[in-house]
Design an enzyme around this catalytic site. Sequence first.
Site, PDB file in Angstrom:
ATOM      1  N   HIS A  45       2.740   4.900   7.952  1.00  0.00           N
ATOM      2  CA  HIS A  45       3.319   4.448   6.803  1.00  0.00           C
ATOM      3  C   HIS A  45       4.937   4.492   6.836  1.00  0.00           C
ATOM      4  CE1 HIS A  45      -0.226   3.318   4.516  1.00  0.00           C
ATOM      5  NE2 HIS A  45      -0.654   4.295   5.091  1.00  0.00           N
ATOM      6  N   CYS A  51      -0.460   0.063   9.096  1.00  0.00           N
ATOM      7  CA  CYS A  51      -1.502   0.759   8.757  1.00  0.00           C
ATOM      8  C   CYS A  51      -3.013  -0.116   9.171  1.00  0.00           C
ATOM      9  CB  CYS A  51      -1.439   1.544   7.536  1.00  0.00           C
ATOM     10  SG  CYS A  51      -2.932   2.643   7.256  1.00  0.00           S
ATOM     11  N   GLU A  69       6.953   3.335   4.862  1.00  0.00           N
ATOM     12  CA  GLU A  69       7.589   3.345   3.611  1.00  0.00           C
ATOM     13  C   GLU A  69       7.198   4.638   2.783  1.00  0.00           C
ATOM     14  OE1 GLU A  69       3.209   2.466   3.113  1.00  0.00           O
ATOM     15  OE2 GLU A  69       4.658   1.902   4.682  1.00  0.00           O
TER      16      GLU A  69
END
Length: 205
Positions: free
Chosen positions: A183, A79, A185
């Site tokens: 992202h 990001c 995650e």
Amino acid sequence: MIKIIDYGMGNLRSVQKSFEKVGYQAQISSNKYEILNADGIVLPGVGAFKDAMKNLQDLDLIDPIYQVINEGKPFLGVCLGFQLLFTESEEFGHSKGLDIISGSVKKFPNNLGLKIPHIGWNQLNIKQDNKLYEGLDDGEFQYFVHSYYVETENQDVIGATTDYGIEFVSSIAKDNIYGAQFHPEKSSEKGLQILKNFGKIVEEQ
């Protein structure tokens, strides 16, 4: 050991937990000596580009980032950390980036007729065969949250693009340098696959 660089720009614990979930130890650190001794490095982050560069400078982390990359250690920007790898940003005026990859960070045009920031699931158009994308199909969905995007004329670095009114660079893969605008995650199973792939890249060094 993977080190996640802590420079005061958010969401570090979720990245750490995601690496642990796929079987790789990752430690959060702002200590330049620990970062220099890491096997792989992750630069995550959310927030303003200029603030991020100032924080890295104040913590004396810019030279260690250059050093680990020059040593060939796997490096992943996520990001904001992905955007910082590039030459400059137009966010809140002109700001210089790390200039590891040539390119600029630009604001999405207002005339796209789309909501800015770009928030939600969107597809990756995978452009190269790279270990970072093993197990992912072209068109795989990942989760995005950003108002600015990367533009580069260096076609060799582009790992994937995404369409949001315009086609923008959503991932890079060049030698030991990797990056994701999205992202991983927060991107469920296929996002975790990218982190697992990065862990394997570190392990194989």
